[in-house]
Design an enzyme around this catalytic site. Sequence first.
Site, PDB file in Angstrom:
ATOM      1  N   ASP A 186       1.321  -1.190  -0.395  1.00 27.39           N
ATOM      2  CA  ASP A 186       0.211   0.248  -0.078  1.00 27.39           C
ATOM      3  C   ASP A 186       1.559   1.156   0.323  1.00 27.39           C
ATOM      4  O   ASP A 186       1.332   1.705   1.461  1.00 27.39           O
ATOM      5  CB  ASP A 186      -0.972   0.447   1.235  1.00 27.39           C
ATOM      6  CG  ASP A 186      -2.167   1.186   1.390  1.00 27.39           C
ATOM      7  OD1 ASP A 186      -1.414   2.241   0.532  1.00 27.39           O
ATOM      8  OD2 ASP A 186      -3.485   1.148   1.665  1.00 27.39           O
ATOM      9  N   HIS A 187       1.332   1.936  -1.400  1.00 22.39           N
ATOM     10  CA  HIS A 187       1.937   3.249  -1.220  1.00 22.39           C
ATOM     11  C   HIS A 187       1.778   4.122   0.054  1.00 22.39           C
ATOM     12  O   HIS A 187       3.109   4.909   0.043  1.00 22.39           O
ATOM     13  CB  HIS A 187       2.156   3.830  -2.525  1.00 22.39           C
ATOM     14  CG  HIS A 187       1.361   4.458  -2.955  1.00 22.39           C
ATOM     15  ND1 HIS A 187      -0.087   3.669  -3.496  1.00 22.39           N
ATOM     16  CD2 HIS A 187       0.493   5.659  -2.695  1.00 22.39           C
ATOM     17  CE1 HIS A 187      -1.040   4.669  -4.292  1.00 22.39           C
ATOM     18  NE2 HIS A 187      -0.654   6.285  -3.744  1.00 22.39           N
ATOM     19  N   HIS A 249      -6.540   2.423   1.396  1.00 18.59           N
ATOM     20  CA  HIS A 249      -5.704   3.406   1.865  1.00 18.59           C
ATOM     21  C   HIS A 249      -5.848   4.767   3.325  1.00 18.59           C
ATOM     22  O   HIS A 249      -5.467   4.732   4.035  1.00 18.59           O
ATOM     23  CB  HIS A 249      -5.161   4.854   0.677  1.00 18.59           C
ATOM     24  CG  HIS A 249      -4.370   4.259  -0.807  1.00 18.59           C
ATOM     25  ND1 HIS A 249      -3.738   3.294  -0.325  1.00 18.59           N
ATOM     26  CD2 HIS A 249      -4.576   4.407  -1.257  1.00 18.59           C
ATOM     27  CE1 HIS A 249      -3.489   2.729  -1.683  1.00 18.59           C
ATOM     28  NE2 HIS A 249      -3.927   3.656  -2.472  1.00 18.59           N
TER      29      HIS A 249
END
Length: 508
Positions: A186-187, A249
């Site tokens: 999950d960037h 996110h």
Amino acid sequence: MSTRSRTPEAFSIVIFGATGDLAKRKLFPALFGLYKTGLLPEHFRVVGTGRTPRSTDEFRESVRASVSEFGRLKPDSNAEWQDFAGRFYYAASDVNDPRGYGEIRSIIESFEKEHALPGNRLFYLAISPDLFGAVSRHLRDSGLTETAGWKRLVIEKPIGHDHASAKALNGQIKQTFTEEETYRIDHYLGKQMVQNIDVIRFANSMFEPLWNHHYIECVQITASEIVGVEERAGFYDRTGALRDMVQNHMLQMLMMVAMEPPSRLKTEAIHDEKIKVLRSLRRYTEEEAGEHVIRAQYLAGSIEGKQVPGYREEKNVRFDSNTETFVAAKLYVDNLRWAGVPFYVRTGKRMAEKATEIVIQFRNVPKNLYFNKHNNLNPNLLVISIQPNEGIQMVLNARHPGDDSRIVPVAMEFSGNFGKSVPEAYESLIHDAIIGDQTFFTHWEEVSLAWKFIDPIRRAWDADKHPLYHYASGTWGPQEAHELLAREGHAWWPVTGRRDHRIIRVGQ
């Protein structure tokens, strides 16, 4: 915890989807950033694979073009670039064809034999999630995962489209890779200020005693974009903001804010505390979703002085699409620390500004006191700005300079924007995967619990049980999103760049 200064052992990385957009924009620049800053070992090899036929020399040229256009760091000399690019090889292959894995294995084994390496292998799947299970199976059957060193798999979201599909996909991957060998990116967890949340909380004694329902009025988490769906229209129209942003996110940021102090600074302990947050997250039934979660879709409007089309007018979007491009929700974490504190989240496309920000709003001072005799003091805020400008802001109340009768908000700011010295999110996360640090990757239990929360909301919307609202491009979402907070006596705080002009910043 993640250790940026630690140099990994020699390794090979295989990038599936090496001709795709993710590899071009993020992965190749990240690898060069790690190389440039001395965070890669002396011996490493990158094998790119894709269906597009090309030679290794052509592949290396595409890598150079990628770094030139998207990299935060550039090569200082041709010799430096040749040394880096010489580690890259290409094998054209259809991921569903078992025969293509033989060439990949040959390239890696020749490298390991040349340098007498144990065989540390990282497999990065920058491809459609529908292919994850097949690739992991072919990696096992081809012998690529049979190695004396370590093996790890990195996968991107979306991990399924609901809990059932995510569980099935996880079961396929587990046939080849254990949970400890699976790195779900999950960037947002690679962003420096997201990683800073636990440090802000646990390394500052002024915050932890106040980090509970006795002192915090509400928490607001915003992730807004000014862009529309662009080239992702086909994918986005099947997905929507709830799956694309909230399931991963937004809930990840909520977990970082709400988690209990871990018993030790170990990956397992941190994951345990995050999982406890999701277990305490109040789940809504399909009927309750309409009261607590707002969905909307952007209409035509103006962004930065330019007219832009509505969502249904975008290329590759169905003319009658009900896909949401905006979600606002009022969430509750039902545990002793957060009982009764609303967590407001909002995310959307074609909004007024691009920003990702967390606002901790503290409770007001008692009314009718000397300093608050008119009951008009602003609450204290702690603002964690994640993008586009990283930093922390504390908003306090103080006398206005030169006017003892006025009490005004004063902002104390710390800017964490250090330009090129700050690693990109993918840079941090790829480095962590190489050294075996899963702290800022997503555990399967997090994925599972997030889908269990999302699924009833998605089912309600798919059945049109609750209305789809609309908002003009260039605004902050539909009126109903503001009413969601107004019912509790709250309002959305403007993002940092637009915060109330009356705030005086320290030093002014």
